[in-house]
Design a protein around this motif. Structure first.
Motif, PDB file in Angstrom:
ATOM      1  N   GLY A  77      15.048 -10.476  52.150  1.00 39.13           N
ATOM      2  CA  GLY A  77      14.189 -10.169  53.633  1.00 39.13           C
ATOM      3  C   GLY A  77      12.985  -9.636  53.163  1.00 39.13           C
ATOM      4  N   GLY A  78      12.362 -10.224  51.902  1.00 42.68           N
ATOM      5  CA  GLY A  78      10.850  -9.773  51.883  1.00 42.68           C
ATOM      6  C   GLY A  78       9.882 -10.670  52.642  1.00 42.68           C
ATOM      7  N   ALA A  79       8.750 -10.471  52.068  1.00 38.45           N
ATOM      8  CA  ALA A  79       7.608 -11.298  52.839  1.00 38.45           C
ATOM      9  C   ALA A  79       7.905 -12.869  52.881  1.00 38.45           C
ATOM     10  N   THR A  80       8.473 -13.045  51.545  1.00 39.58           N
ATOM     11  CA  THR A  80       8.506 -14.672  51.623  1.00 39.58           C
ATOM     12  C   THR A  80       9.782 -15.088  52.367  1.00 39.58           C
ATOM     13  N   GLY A  81      11.068 -14.353  52.035  1.00 36.33           N
ATOM     14  CA  GLY A  81      12.229 -14.530  53.363  1.00 36.33           C
ATOM     15  C   GLY A  81      11.904 -14.664  54.666  1.00 36.33           C
ATOM     16  N   CYS A  82      11.376 -13.444  55.076  1.00 30.44           N
ATOM     17  CA  CYS A  82      10.967 -13.294  56.470  1.00 30.44           C
ATOM     18  C   CYS A  82      10.085 -14.345  57.011  1.00 30.44           C
ATOM     19  N   GLY A  83       9.020 -14.832  56.135  1.00 28.28           N
ATOM     20  CA  GLY A  83       8.383 -15.712  56.604  1.00 28.28           C
ATOM     21  C   GLY A  83       8.849 -17.181  56.818  1.00 28.28           C
ATOM     22  N   ASN A 229       5.648  -6.962  56.793  1.00 23.66           N
ATOM     23  CA  ASN A 229       7.112  -7.546  56.411  1.00 23.66           C
ATOM     24  C   ASN A 229       7.980  -7.326  57.582  1.00 23.66           C
ATOM     25  N   LEU A 230       8.030  -5.971  58.075  1.00 24.62           N
ATOM     26  CA  LEU A 230       8.977  -5.621  58.992  1.00 24.62           C
ATOM     27  C   LEU A 230       8.821  -6.229  60.489  1.00 24.62           C
ATOM     28  N   ALA A 231       7.068  -6.596  60.709  1.00 25.10           N
ATOM     29  CA  ALA A 231       6.873  -7.204  61.990  1.00 25.10           C
ATOM     30  C   ALA A 231       7.278  -8.611  61.959  1.00 25.10           C
ATOM     31  N   ILE A 232       7.145  -9.190  60.924  1.00 22.93           N
ATOM     32  CA  ILE A 232       7.511 -10.612  60.715  1.00 22.93           C
ATOM     33  C   ILE A 232       9.018 -10.886  60.994  1.00 22.93           C
ATOM     34  N   ALA A 233       9.823  -9.919  60.498  1.00 28.48           N
ATOM     35  CA  ALA A 233      11.295  -9.973  60.495  1.00 28.48           C
ATOM     36  C   ALA A 233      11.651  -9.630  62.024  1.00 28.48           C
ATOM     37  N   LEU A 234      10.988  -8.730  62.869  1.00 27.04           N
ATOM     38  CA  LEU A 234      11.377  -8.528  63.865  1.00 27.04           C
ATOM     39  C   LEU A 234      10.952  -9.638  65.025  1.00 27.04           C
ATOM     40  N   THR A 235       9.647 -10.267  64.751  1.00 32.36           N
ATOM     41  CA  THR A 235       9.371 -11.514  65.392  1.00 32.36           C
ATOM     42  C   THR A 235      10.304 -12.664  65.194  1.00 32.36           C
ATOM     43  N   ALA A 236      10.815 -12.872  64.164  1.00 31.07           N
ATOM     44  CA  ALA A 236      11.722 -13.889  63.818  1.00 31.07           C
ATOM     45  C   ALA A 236      13.271 -13.482  64.684  1.00 31.07           C
TER      46      ALA A 236
END
Length: 380
Positions: A77-83, A229-236
């Protein structure tokens, strides 16, 4: 007068380099235009978010358990994974993501907080006529502009001062920084400029006064990596991805491919770190986005797999805010052993770093006394 003459004299010295970079810039633009014709546009796959509010962790866990098979399972759940998860779910794929700790708890929250093209990489590109290094800088500068545009609440331009201690270095660094501005093109945040010795000492009084000649100020971006990073995870999650933190992968699931007769990965056995509950998450495709723990997951698939990750430790220390002004950073290229150190304002404090030394992979890395003392000695 000598200071001004040294700067003006660099125009002739840098003329050939400027022409070379202009040619490289036009060539790279042409190549990108040609390659873009082969890209498949995915905008049509993007729909409105499924959830107005991100589902709770309990709801996400139920989805992970009850879904018969996902299209994609992302581990990390880092930048790459969430992306990867956001990209997949907005293409209409059934997506799951699991993270052993919390989102952005590892490398993705421990950067130098800069978004930059890399002045030193541009130097290598010019000195070695390396087109790949140039392309990397060009792409990074484009992404810098992209982040500043799409996340202005998390990113902002930051002036960075480069102290000069020898007269001959002034034209050398001035040309290099101007080339950096030129490569950025329309994405240049603000033109670089020269500071006198007295003005440089006003910003950073701890500089060596006796040897200081002047300084050059250029602009890069500063970025809140953890919040992004958190914003990308929440958006997903809002778009329908089943994302869960504190879910550890304990083993990989496999099944025989009916077409080839070979075993392939078909999911993962996951453990809820908070409760100890274990269950299987099946997927057609599994993405290993675990950063320094890449080889750990690879060895779950093949115990004899050769390690491909060479971990290194980059140490930062947090110091009182008076070590740097609130609106300017410092790049020191003249450290005792040739390494580069940044002094950057961050949330009313100062971040100093970074080092780059080989290390072992650990769950909770701790900086060595040697690295801490190196940074503190450079501050003095």
């Amino acid at each position: 007068m000598a200071f001004q003459k040294a700067v003006k004299g660099t125009i002739l010295v840098g003329g050939g380099a400027l022409a070379s970079v202009l040619g490289l810039s036009q060539f790279a633009h042409y190549r990108r235009k040609q390659v873009s014709l082969a890209y498949v546009e995915a905008a049509e796959c993007v729909t409105e978010p499924v959830n107005r509010e991100p589902p709770s962790r309990e709801a996400q866990l139920l989805t992970l358990q009850n879904m018969s098979e996902f299209d994609i399972l992302v581990i990390g759940g880092g930048a790459t994974g969430c992306g990867c998860a956001l990209d997949a779910v907005t293409r209409g794929l059934k997506t799951a993501l699991v993270e052993r700790d919390d989102f952005s708890s590892g490398t993705s929250s421990r950067s130098t907080k800069l978004i930059h093209g890399g002045v030193r990489y541009l130097q290598k590109a010019i000195m070695k006529l390396d087109i790949e290094q140039y392309r990397m800088v060009k792409e990074a500068l484009h992404e810098r502009a992209n982040l500043l545009e799409i996340a202005p609440h998390l990113s902002a331009p930051l002036p960075i001062m480069l102290p000069i201690y020898k007269w001959w270095q002034l034209p050398y660094y001035w040309v290099g920084i101007k080339l950096y501005d030129l490569v950025a093109g329309s994405n240049c945040l603000k033109s670089s400029y020269v500071l006198s010795k007295s003005r440089a000492l006003e910003h950073f009084p701890m500089l060596q006064k006796d040897k200081l000649v002047g300084a050059i100020v250029y602009y890069d971006g500063q970025h809140n990596d953890a919040r992004m990073n958190l914003a990308i995870a929440l958006t997903a999650a809002r778009y329908g991805a089943a994302t869960a933190n504190y879910m550890e992968v304990v083993s990989l699931l496999k099944k025989t491919d009916p077409h080839t007769g070979k075993e392939r990965v078909s999911g993962a056995r996951c453990k809820d770190v908070l409760t100890g509950q274990e269950f299987d998450v099946r997927a057609k495709c599994v993405i290993n986005a675990t950063g320094p723990f890449t080889d750990t997951v690879r060895k779950m698939d093949d115990k004899n797999a050769t390690a491909i990750c060479q971990p290194s430790a980059g140490v930062h220390i947090v110091m009182p805010g008076y070590y740097s002004p609130e609106s300017m950073g410092l790049l020191d290229p003249a450290t005792s052993d040739g390494r580069v150190i940044f002094f950057l304002p961050w949330q009313k404090m100062t971040i100093a770093g970074t080092t780059d030394t080989p290390t072992d992979v650990t769950h909770h890395p701790i900086p060595s006394e040697e690295d801490i003392n190196f940074i503190l000695n450079e501050v003095q």
